[in-house]
Design an enzyme around this catalytic site. Structure first.
Site, short mmCIF file in Angstrom:
data_model
loop_
_atom_site.label_atom_id
_atom_site.label_comp_id
_atom_site.label_asym_id
_atom_site.label_seq_id
_atom_site.Cartn_x
_atom_site.Cartn_y
_atom_site.Cartn_z
N GLU A 1 -1.86 0.00 13.72
CA GLU A 1 -3.37 0.78 12.77
C GLU A 1 -4.28 0.46 13.35
O GLU A 1 -5.10 1.24 13.54
CB GLU A 1 -2.75 0.24 11.75
CG GLU A 1 -3.94 0.00 10.94
CD GLU A 1 -3.42 -0.23 9.18
OE1 GLU A 1 -3.17 -1.41 9.35
OE2 GLU A 1 -4.83 -0.12 8.62
N GLU B 1 0.65 -1.20 0.03
CA GLU B 1 -0.18 0.10 -0.20
C GLU B 1 0.52 1.51 -0.19
O GLU B 1 1.62 1.92 -1.12
CB GLU B 1 -0.72 0.16 1.21
CG GLU B 1 -2.34 0.65 0.55
CD GLU B 1 -3.32 -0.02 1.71
OE1 GLU B 1 -3.75 -0.75 2.24
OE2 GLU B 1 -4.15 0.64 1.95
C1 BGC Z 1 -5.34 2.43 4.80
C2 BGC Z 1 -5.59 3.56 5.88
C3 BGC Z 1 -6.77 4.39 5.03
C4 BGC Z 1 -7.80 3.80 4.69
C5 BGC Z 1 -9.00 4.09 3.98
C6 BGC Z 1 -6.22 1.26 4.61
O1 BGC Z 1 -5.94 0.48 4.07
O2 BGC Z 1 -3.74 2.19 5.28
O3 BGC Z 1 -4.78 4.40 6.85
O4 BGC Z 1 -6.83 5.48 5.37
O5 BGC Z 1 -7.02 2.37 4.23
O6 BGC Z 1 -9.19 3.89 4.78
#
Ligand code: BGC
Length: 922
Positions: free
Chosen positions: A729, A457
């Site tokens: 997270e 990501e």
């Molecule tokens: C990210 C988040 C992001 C989110 C959006 C995720 O996969 O890691 O931090 O804001 O998606 O919903």
């Protein structure tokens, strides 16, 4: 008086700038209450004045704009600054800046590429000769790539930046870098650009998608040589440059890099040896000079532990989760175990509960670097070029387990911003939390604000950046970093889709959404308040308006925003578990409308500052209407909230949307909600940033302190106690038994919950700006149970603010430092009147009855932890006979007194007394 830290557009002595510069400086004085009375700036080129401001009678020391004759490209300008203060002292200093191309018309050199698309990294090179008999005065290379590149001269990397030209909205804007190569060019030198796929052509957003910007990488460069006699040679990339292969056999941001130093490389790759010109349609719209600090290696970590895991893996622990790369000093071949003489390094953030290497949370990001080498390479230092990883551990294959860990060094990399804030407290775990917040930022301020540095990501999720931005600005000077990124936000926004959720936007077609898209208003405002930079508001004003106007359009004639996609209080713990919602339990439209109101207010305030009074009137009207409508829609006449969650309460309180009796009721609701949750938080990305502020501002600071210091799940110190070295997270990224969240979205290095840093600086240390740039600020340290001592220093654009508060042994001591040219309003703890302080250092000592020691035990300590101490066990047995040995013992041992209150609230006083006794006994 001392004049220091002079900056030109936030930078010291920059070379290669293409903007009309603004000068800032700091002052230091032995005398109290010092402020600047006047200043004078002179700018000269080759000794000839091009601007003198004359003596300007005012106190401005930030962002004074150059107003002289038009600046010329490729030129060195000397700057002299003189300042006079109110005590009659003067100070003077000099600096310089050097312009870059100033206009794209000055580029000599064209974009070059290869005939066919190649999977691997390529080297574009050209021999450059100095003119015989002439003495070199100065040489610069201006360079960039569609891809990522290293500039080399005779095989040596130039500069200390990595992954240039950084990540921007490539179709619109690509940065070029300026290199001072005066000392590097020989009579004959081979100038090369080694170009990899990077973000431009590599995989992004999962394994499936690559070539998001273009299929073929390309580069451009211009070499400018100035001789002592004033003559100048200029040459640029063209079709005469040669293309060759190199030792980098593959390189991908997510996947890692393979270096094969053994290949008998022919000079050129199998295809055409000549570069070809890039077709016009692939040109970026603009080629701009580097706008922010580059990515650099900022810290090196030796291995702290060599581990042979139960599975038999050879693992090295660097002791800190980070983004970056591992440098390998290539060990003797005798240590290599495979038939193929290669070392394979895989990266991970954690070990699993059995102590084995773990990186399943990286999803498709292989994060694997391979080195293949021969005898002649042993002892050389090797490091990948065009990839990076998020990691604390590496698993090493191909090397005998007897290998000395000294061969492996972790290099932490990120945008090299200046450190701004430091904070320490008397609590070891809180100090580690502060470090973790900083490392969350170090790992993710990677040219753009990424969500995480490890999985497939690593994208510029706008909501994460918005939520964390205030904390980020306290940790580091992010003026340039955010300014650059916000320009990409603006260029990727439009009236049809609003502001993207990811910038640079790799998911085309998505629509704006609350919190994420609010980055367009909130971050410029926070920058303005932190650095006093009105320019950023002017720069972003159109986009700030675009965002609130876009929402206005979405409301379809209604006042509130009730339609469309919302992410809500992302990852909050209060949603119905069976629904597996990630958007939390708070009404999503409530969250959206609070931010709609806030963003509209910011636009209104910005319009005032920029002198756009007509606009200000419009947005003020809209703000009032939205704020009223929020009350009508979500708050009953007696102050009950539609969505009585911690986040909803915190938002209405923090953003000042309720007053009077309704406000009191919401404060009570928040307190009750916390009680129902055993004084633990349930908030997600959004609520977490504001919950403690709302508590502290409304008479419940002790409750906020309890949330901070709670060591059980869910809470910040839970992760610290589980060994985290960055922010996770999720509150439950790692479960108490050492297993991991298995949702497929579990990063151990996500900065968002680090937003508590803002509360630590503003409430616990007590430093809050009350006007732009901290020209005026409040110092209001809140005494925090469990923290007898708190010390914070914040490097502002005016200089360092310092607050040191100690409350112990019946005494409160407060030391503060106020920079020159600023005024502080000091609210001493437990004192009625505020003190207004000019610059200087101040020290206050007075008596108190307040005791901030948090005992070893508190209402959240599990009974099982208490009974470990025989003295405590004896007290408990006496107070609660049979309870800890009876049939319910195993259940009760796993509870805390607070948790037991859920079964019998009447026992509160009794438990508190017991805790008091226990703490006295140890
Ligand atoms: C990210 C988040 C992001 C989110 C959006 C995720 O996969 O890691 O931090 O804001 O998606 O919903």
């Amino acid at each position: 008086m001392r004049l220091y830290d002079v900056t030109v557009e936030y930078q010291k002595e920059p070379i290669g700038i293409d903007v009309c510069p603004r000068f800032s400086w700091k002052l230091e004085s032995q005398e109290e209450n010092t402020y600047q009375k006047s200043y004078e700036i002179s700018v000269a080129k080759e000794g000839k004045s091009v601007w003198s401001s004359g003596r300007v009678e005012n106190g401005q020391s930030l962002f004074v704009t150059y107003e002289g004759s038009a600046l010329e490209a490729f030129s060195h300008y000397d700057v002299n600054i003189c300042v006079w203060d109110n005590h009659g002292n003067a100070a003077e200093t000099t600096t310089f800046f050097e312009t870059g191309l100033m206009s794209e018309d000055n580029w000599e050199g064209v974009w070059i590429t290869t005939k066919e698309e190649l999977p691997a990294v390529k080297t574009f090179s050209k021999e450059v000769c100095l003119q015989k008999g002439k003495k070199l005065r100065q040489a610069r290379i201006y360079a960039s790539a569609l891809g990522v590149y290293d500039l080399e001269i005779d095989g040596k990397k130039m500069g200390d930046a990595y992954l240039a030209p950084g990540w921007t909205s490539y179709g619109n804007r690509v940065q070029y870098q300026t290199y001072d190569v005066t000392d590097e060019l020989q009579e004959k030198s081979l100038v090369s650009l080694v170009v990899g796929n990077g973000w431009y052509a590599g995989y992004l957003n999962g394994e499936g998608e690559h070539h998001l910007y273009g299929k073929k990488t390309a580069c451009i460069a211009m070499i400018r040589i100035t001789y002592e006699d004033g003559s100048v040679d200029v040459m640029g990339t063209d079709a005469s440059w040669l293309v060759s292969e190199n030792a980098i056999r593959s390189s991908e941001i997510y996947m890692g890099e393979t270096l094969d130093l053994t290949l008998p490389l022919s000079d050129h790759y199998a295809g055409d040896t000549q570069a070809v010109l890039l077709e016009r349609s692939a040109f970026p719209k603009r080629l701009i000079s580097q706008e922010a600090e580059p990515i650099r290696i900022t810290k090196r970590f030796p291995v702290v532990q060599k581990i042979l895991t139960p599975k038999g893996e050879l693992v090295f622990d660097f002791g800190q989760n980070m983004a970056g790369l591992v440098e390998v000093e290539l060990p003797p071949l005798s240590l290599l175990t495979g038939a193929k003489k290669e070392i394979r390094i895989t990266h991970g953030e954690a070990l699993d509960k059995d102590g084995n290497f773990y990186n399943e949370n990286y999803r498709t990001a292989r994060s694997e670097d391979v080195y293949c080498y021969g005898e002649g390479d042993v002892g050389k230092k090797a490091m990948p070029h065009f990839t990076y990883h998020g990691f604390r551990y590496i698993c090493v294959e191909g090397v005998d387990s007897s290998v000395d860990p000294k061969y492996f060094t972790a290099c932490a990399m990120h945008s090299d911003m200046h450190k701004a804030g430091t904070m320490t407290t008397s609590n070891r775990l809180v100090n580690r939390l502060i470090q973790n917040i900083e490392w969350g930022q170090r790992s993710n301020f990677f040219d753009i604000p990424t969500d995480c540095p490890q999985r497939d990501e690593r994208l510029g999720w706008t909501g994460d950046a918005m939520i964390f931005s205030k904390t980020a600005m306290q940790n580091f000077n992010t003026g340039l970093f955010f300014k650059k990124w916000l320009r990409d936000v603006a260029v990727e926004s439009d009236a049809k889709t609003g502001i993207p959720q990811i910038v640079p936007n790799v998911v085309k077609g998505s629509m704006g959404t609350s919190i994420w898209s609010d980055c367009a208003t909130v971050i410029p405002w926070n920058l303005y308040m932190t650095y006093g930079d009105t320019g950023v508001l002017a720069d972003q004003y159109d986009n700030m308006r675009l965002w609130v106007d876009w929402i206005f359009g979405q409301c379809q004639g209604e006042v509130l925003w009730m339609h469309g996609f919302q992410r809500g209080d992302w990852l909050a713990l209060d949603s119905d578990e069976s629904l597996h919602l990630m958007s939390g339990g708070t009404d999503k439209n409530l969250v959206a409308n609070v931010f709609y109101a806030y963003s509209t207010k910011i636009v209104c305030d910005t319009a005032h500052i920029l002198g756009k009074e007509e606009d200000a009137k419009i947005y003020d009207g809209r703000y009032q209407a939205i704020a009223d409508a929020i009350l009508r829609e979500y708050v009953t006449a007696s102050g009950r909230l539609v969505s009585e969650t911690q986040t909803a309460c915190a938002l209405l309180l923090y953003f000042d949307l309720v007053a009077g009796a309704k406000k009191e009721r919401i404060i009570q609701t928040l307190e009750q909600n916390l009680k129902q949750h055993k004084n633990k938080l349930t908030t997600g990305f959004v609520g977490t940033a504001y919950l403690c502020h709302a508590l502290s501002e409304n008479g419940l600071h002790d409750l906020a302190a309890e949330l901070l210091l709670n060591e059980d799940y869910p809470g910040w110190l839970y992760a610290v106690k589980m060994g985290a070295t960055t922010i996770w997270e999720r509150w439950n990224s790692v479960l108490p038994d050492g297993t991991f969240d298995t949702s497929g979205m579990n990063s151990l290095n996500h900065y968002t919950y680090g937003s508590i840093g803002d509360w630590l600086y503003r409430k616990v240390a007590g430093i809050t700006p009350t006007s732009a740039g901290y020209a005026t600020f409040d110092i209001r340290p809140y005494l925090t149970k469990g923290l007898e001592e708190v010390e914070a220093a914040l490097e502002t654009m005016y200089g360092s603010i310092r607050v040191h508060t100690v409350c112990k042994d019946g005494q409160i001591q407060v030391e503060v430092k106020v920079p020159v040219n600023t005024t502080a309003t000091l609210y001493l703890p437990e004192k009625e009147d505020a003190l207004v302080l000019g610059s200087g250092q101040y020290h206050y000592v007075y008596e108190t009855n307040t005791v901030l020691i948090a005992g070893r035990y508190n209402m959240n300590t599990k009974f099982r932890d208490m009974v470990e101490d025989p003295a405590a066990k004896a007290i408990l047995d006496a107070a609660l006979p049979g309870m800890l040995d009876g049939p319910m013992a195993s259940f009760i041992l796993n509870q805390s007194p607070n948790e037991m209150l859920a079964y019998d609230a009447g026992k509160k006083e009794m438990f508190e007394q017991i805790i008091g006794q226990l703490n006295q006994s140890v």
